[in-house]
Design a protein around this motif. Structure first.
Motif, PDB file in Angstrom:
ATOM      1  N   GLY A  49    -129.858 -46.057   2.602  1.00  0.00           N
ATOM      2  CA  GLY A  49    -131.178 -46.197   2.101  1.00  0.00           C
ATOM      3  C   GLY A  49    -132.163 -45.177   2.332  1.00  0.00           C
ATOM      4  N   LYS A  50    -131.633 -43.837   3.011  1.00  0.00           N
ATOM      5  CA  LYS A  50    -132.558 -42.573   2.887  1.00  0.00           C
ATOM      6  C   LYS A  50    -132.227 -41.765   1.768  1.00  0.00           C
ATOM      7  N   THR A  51    -133.326 -40.994   1.551  1.00  0.00           N
ATOM      8  CA  THR A  51    -133.089 -40.239   0.252  1.00  0.00           C
ATOM      9  C   THR A  51    -133.034 -38.437   0.848  1.00  0.00           C
ATOM     10  N   TYR A  52    -132.188 -37.923   0.230  1.00  0.00           N
ATOM     11  CA  TYR A  52    -131.774 -36.484   0.676  1.00  0.00           C
ATOM     12  C   TYR A  52    -131.560 -35.474  -0.594  1.00  0.00           C
ATOM     13  N   ASN A  53    -131.955 -34.361  -0.257  1.00  0.00           N
ATOM     14  CA  ASN A  53    -131.728 -33.254  -1.311  1.00  0.00           C
ATOM     15  C   ASN A  53    -130.301 -32.579  -0.576  1.00  0.00           C
ATOM     16  N   PHE A  54    -129.264 -32.291  -1.388  1.00  0.00           N
ATOM     17  CA  PHE A  54    -127.960 -31.616  -0.943  1.00  0.00           C
ATOM     18  C   PHE A  54    -128.146 -30.318  -1.334  1.00  0.00           C
ATOM     19  N   ILE A  55    -127.310 -29.562  -0.528  1.00  0.00           N
ATOM     20  CA  ILE A  55    -127.006 -27.922  -0.749  1.00  0.00           C
ATOM     21  C   ILE A  55    -125.535 -27.954  -0.455  1.00  0.00           C
ATOM     22  N   PHE A  56    -124.583 -27.449  -1.701  1.00  0.00           N
ATOM     23  CA  PHE A  56    -123.328 -27.374  -1.199  1.00  0.00           C
ATOM     24  C   PHE A  56    -123.253 -25.800  -1.018  1.00  0.00           C
ATOM     25  N   ASN A  57    -122.288 -25.538   0.171  1.00  0.00           N
ATOM     26  CA  ASN A  57    -122.125 -24.128   0.487  1.00  0.00           C
ATOM     27  C   ASN A  57    -120.785 -23.850   0.985  1.00  0.00           C
ATOM     28  N   LEU A  86    -122.200 -18.251  -0.454  1.00  0.00           N
ATOM     29  CA  LEU A  86    -122.265 -18.976  -1.749  1.00  0.00           C
ATOM     30  C   LEU A  86    -122.816 -20.577  -1.555  1.00  0.00           C
ATOM     31  N   GLN A  87    -123.595 -20.714  -2.453  1.00  0.00           N
ATOM     32  CA  GLN A  87    -124.375 -22.096  -2.193  1.00  0.00           C
ATOM     33  C   GLN A  87    -124.837 -22.376  -3.589  1.00  0.00           C
ATOM     34  N   PHE A  88    -124.894 -23.764  -3.926  1.00  0.00           N
ATOM     35  CA  PHE A  88    -125.644 -24.492  -5.059  1.00  0.00           C
ATOM     36  C   PHE A  88    -126.369 -25.647  -4.668  1.00  0.00           C
ATOM     37  N   ASP A  89    -127.527 -25.799  -5.126  1.00  0.00           N
ATOM     38  CA  ASP A  89    -128.282 -27.090  -5.052  1.00  0.00           C
ATOM     39  C   ASP A  89    -127.818 -28.055  -6.025  1.00  0.00           C
ATOM     40  N   ALA A  90    -127.780 -29.202  -5.352  1.00  0.00           N
ATOM     41  CA  ALA A  90    -127.460 -30.359  -6.125  1.00  0.00           C
ATOM     42  C   ALA A  90    -128.792 -30.562  -7.317  1.00  0.00           C
ATOM     43  N   PRO A  91    -128.306 -31.318  -8.440  1.00  0.00           N
ATOM     44  CA  PRO A  91    -129.213 -31.298  -9.365  1.00  0.00           C
ATOM     45  C   PRO A  91    -130.500 -32.283  -9.357  1.00  0.00           C
ATOM     46  N   SER A 123    -118.518 -26.227 -10.179  1.00  0.00           N
ATOM     47  CA  SER A 123    -117.493 -24.875 -10.926  1.00  0.00           C
ATOM     48  C   SER A 123    -118.327 -23.644 -10.543  1.00  0.00           C
ATOM     49  N   ALA A 124    -118.062 -22.439 -11.168  1.00  0.00           N
ATOM     50  CA  ALA A 124    -118.524 -21.387 -10.884  1.00  0.00           C
ATOM     51  C   ALA A 124    -119.873 -21.157 -11.107  1.00  0.00           C
ATOM     52  N   THR A 125    -120.507 -22.099 -11.927  1.00  0.00           N
ATOM     53  CA  THR A 125    -121.767 -21.778 -12.676  1.00  0.00           C
ATOM     54  C   THR A 125    -122.771 -22.770 -11.805  1.00  0.00           C
ATOM     55  N   GLY A 126    -122.232 -24.004 -11.127  1.00  0.00           N
ATOM     56  CA  GLY A 126    -123.267 -24.871 -10.544  1.00  0.00           C
ATOM     57  C   GLY A 126    -122.782 -26.118 -10.229  1.00  0.00           C
ATOM     58  N   VAL A 127    -123.491 -26.975  -9.696  1.00  0.00           N
ATOM     59  CA  VAL A 127    -123.008 -28.374  -9.501  1.00  0.00           C
ATOM     60  C   VAL A 127    -123.617 -29.725 -10.599  1.00  0.00           C
ATOM     61  N   THR A 128    -122.766 -30.419 -10.927  1.00  0.00           N
ATOM     62  CA  THR A 128    -122.840 -31.522 -11.711  1.00  0.00           C
ATOM     63  C   THR A 128    -122.614 -32.849 -10.888  1.00  0.00           C
ATOM     64  N   GLU A 129    -123.371 -33.785 -11.108  1.00  0.00           N
ATOM     65  CA  GLU A 129    -123.290 -35.390 -10.713  1.00  0.00           C
ATOM     66  C   GLU A 129    -122.144 -36.002 -11.951  1.00  0.00           C
ATOM     67  N   ILE A 130    -121.267 -36.544 -11.494  1.00  0.00           N
ATOM     68  CA  ILE A 130    -120.149 -36.766 -12.535  1.00  0.00           C
ATOM     69  C   ILE A 130    -119.892 -38.497 -12.173  1.00  0.00           C
ATOM     70  N   ASP A 131    -119.423 -38.948 -13.348  1.00  0.00           N
ATOM     71  CA  ASP A 131    -119.049 -40.444 -13.203  1.00  0.00           C
ATOM     72  C   ASP A 131    -117.349 -40.240 -12.730  1.00  0.00           C
ATOM     73  N   PRO A 132    -116.953 -40.677 -11.614  1.00  0.00           N
ATOM     74  CA  PRO A 132    -115.516 -40.717 -11.377  1.00  0.00           C
ATOM     75  C   PRO A 132    -114.701 -41.651 -12.275  1.00  0.00           C
TER      76      PRO A 132
END
Length: 660
Positions: A421-429, A434-439, A453-462
């Motif tokens: 139930g909590k809301t977060y901003n994600f940073i992958f590193n 090296l790091q990317f913010d989630a969209p 990927s080498a250019t960023g982060v994308t939320e996907i449908d598994p």
């Protein structure tokens, strides 16, 4: 006995932290009626199920008893305008008879549900010694009608298994087995023994199974409860037939129960406390210890069984760590104002108390497919208060493992249920620069999937990510030579693994129902993207838009357009039947027996065929049964409903023909 503090019915609220029990004023203590100097005011809390359109009366020696009071508007209660369960009455002592007062005893009567009763179905009599201008809260536990449920049974054949059915099952059966003993000698063959009857114990209806006096010497019997062979079952316990047992069944589990207990309180305890106890209304501190634990939907709950006195009442729950109130280490949480008319499920965390639905309550994960070549993926999360996810400061939490989802090996970050139930901003590193913010920020109420990927982060449908589809083309262009397939998409890789012009070549030719298709193998990076397809070869090409790669495509190319292939059945009928129908079974039934009549005809290269358009069922795998419609039929013919299907039939059998 000591009454717990009961509360006026309001929606469930949560109050967190270490609370001062003496400072809390419960809503039920708030007045609903104005005081009058010349009257005694009783504010009466009625039990659940007391209808607003019913009539309620006060009865006692002071007003002449039931014969004089019931039906008399003078002694009828008035409903409070701001409450669904509170009623009131003003009493003038000058109207009392025979010198009697409230100290001589009184009770209440419902016109529809009878006299007031205790939770043990005992006659009730309240006594009060109050004066003019006073206000007193009075509680009614039950009406007589509550105990009118019919009881079956009486004498039992041997000992008994009682089951309180709190599940959605509409039927029960009890099966017993023991190594070396035929089940027919225990409770009968599967699904086992049918119920012997129902019995009401302390207002709760139990389904019961008599075990049989002659089987009292059976020991070590494994019993299984099931919904009478309708697909659901639970292993119950290993029992001896010389005892009586009580169980409680829900859709999630079956557990032992106390017939003198009421509803249960289940707790997913994530506090980290050394112990967990529960006090009702802050009385008898620190309260009761758990009865046991049960797993539901992968979550282990601690549960408490409570007194029958609390059923239908508005109560206050004090969860604590078993320390005395003066102890410096005491931890308390209170959840206010629950109407105890059902089981309750709570999650306790360091932040407070939340009610949860056991059918959906579980922990969630963040899944990451990192193709950027980082080597290590770390997840850092923060909320609007800059509180880090899982309490993990920068660079964040480490992976908890890997998980295969639809053939893709994802890095998994399993989150605590305390994050739900909590809301977060994600940073992958990668912990090394090296790091990317989630969209976008996300709320932890589902599993979340990302691709890096080498250019960023994308939320996907598994469901579609990582799948590689194919395009099948029946080449009717007449161009000759190899038919290439090029595809382009704005801001996405070209068709295939970013294949440049002239694009993909067919990897094989596939024969489906006598038609040859060229198969072009796509890449997972194409999945989910929309392409313009450009068939080309021998100097010819066409640019055809609008193909979203989320499935396999079966197409015909005539040199100008790409057309999706339907399913068309052509039958060369050489039988002597006079009539023809076709029935199918498998992925789809075209129609009930004898199936669809084949009356339409089509001519192909001078030959007349009986014809059916089956495009509504394209790509279905079926078994076709050709028959006369009057009892004569041929053996099954297995086909995939795709393209033009040519079949020859005669009185002896069927033959799949090549496409003319």
């Amino acid at each position: 006995m000591k009454r717990a503090i009961y509360l006026f019915l309001l929606p469930l609220l949560a109050l967190i932290g270490a609370c001062d029990k003496e400072a809390i004023v419960f809503d039920v203590e708030q007045p609903q009626f104005e005081l009058k100097e010349n009257a005694i005011l009783l504010e009466v809390i009625l039990p659940i199920g007391s209808a607003a359109d019913d009539s309620y009366y006060i009865v006692g020696a002071f007003n002449g008893g039931a014969a004089a009071a019931v039906g008399n508007p003078t002694w009828m209660l008035e409903k409070a305008t701001g409450s669904d369960s509170k009623w009131g009455i003003y009493l003038m002592p000058e109207t009392f008879v025979d010198g009697k007062t409230l100290a001589d005893g009184f009770y209440f009567v419902s016109a529809a549900q009878g006299e007031e009763r205790s939770v043990r179905n005992e006659a009730m009599s309240h006594t009060l010694n109050v004066g003019l201008g006073s206000r007193t809260n009075v509680f009614v536990d039950r009406w007589a009608k509550y105990f009118d449920a019919p009881e079956e049974g009486g004498g039992h054949d041997g000992n008994v298994v009682y089951i309180q059915n709190a599940s959605s099952w509409t039927a029960l059966a009890l099966y017993g087995w023991k190594e070396g003993t035929p089940d027919t000698d225990i409770l009968g063959g599967w699904p086992g023994k049918q119920p012997s009857g129902t019995e009401v114990i302390n207002g709760i209806t139990f389904t019961y199974f008599d075990l049989g006096e002659e089987k009292a010497d059976l020991t070590g019997v494994n019993i299984i409860v099931n919904n009478n062979n309708n697909g659901s079952q639970f292993d119950v316990a290993t029992i001896d037939f010389n005892k009586t047992y009580y169980f409680r069944l829900t859709d999630a589990a079956i557990t032992a129960t106390d017939p003198n207990a009421s509803y249960r309180i289940y707790v997913d305890n994530l506090t980290g406390w050394d112990a967990l106890t529960l006090s009702i209304g802050g009385a008898d501190w620190p309260g009761m210890e758990p009865m046991g634990s049960v797993e539901q939907n992968g979550v282990t709950y601690t549960y408490f069984e409570t007194s029958m006195d609390l059923m239908g009442q508005n109560i206050d729950l004090w969860f604590n760590n078993g320390k005395e109130t003066g102890d410096a280490g005491v931890k308390e949480m209170v959840t206010k104002q629950i109407l105890f008319s059902r089981d309750y499920y709570f999650m306790l965390t360091a932040d407070g108390i939340n009610e949860v639905d056991p059918a959906t309550h579980r922990g969630y994960s963040v899944y990451v497919d990192n193709t950027a070549g980082w080597g290590t993926t770390i997840l850092y999360g923060y909320n609007d208060s800059n509180t880090p996810l899982a309490g993990a400061g920068w660079p964040g939490m480490q992976s908890t493992g890997t998980a295969d989802v639809n053939g893709v090996a994802f890095t998994q970050f399993a989150l605590s249920r305390a994050e739900n139930g909590k809301t977060y901003n994600f940073i992958f590193n990668n912990g090394a620069g090296l790091q990317f913010d989630a969209p976008a920020s996300v709320t932890i109420d589902h599993d979340i999937y990302y691709a890096i990927s080498a250019t960023g982060v994308t939320e996907i449908d598994p469901g579609s990510y990582g799948k590689a589809y194919s395009i099948y083309i029946e080449d009717l262009s007449g161009w000759g030579g190899t038919l290439n397939l090029y595809g382009y998409s704005t801001d996405n890789p070209q068709l295939g693994d970013d294949a440049g012009w002239p694009g993909l070549q067919p990897v094989e030719t596939v024969d489906i129902n006598g038609t040859n298709y060229l198969r072009y193998q796509l890449s997972p990076v194409n999945t989910g993207n929309t392409y313009n397809l450009m068939p080309n070869g021998n100097g010819g090409q066409q640019d055809i838009p609008g193909f979203t790669i989320n499935r396999d495509y079966y197409l015909q190319f005539d040199g100008t357009t790409l057309t999706e292939v339907g399913a068309h059945l052509y039958v060369l009928d050489q039988t002597t039947w006079g009539g023809l129908s076709v029935y199918s079974w498998g992925d789809v039934e075209l129609a009930g027996w004898p199936g669809l009549p084949m009356t339409e005809t089509r001519e192909v290269e001078g030959v007349t065929y009986k014809y059916l358009d089956l495009s509504a069922n394209v790509l279905k795998n079926v078994n076709l049964i050709f028959n006369s419609g009057t009892g004569t039929q041929l053996p099954d013919l297995s086909v995939r409903l795709l393209g033009d299907i040519f079949v020859r039939i005669d009185d002896a059998g069927t033959e799949l023909l090549p496409k003319p």
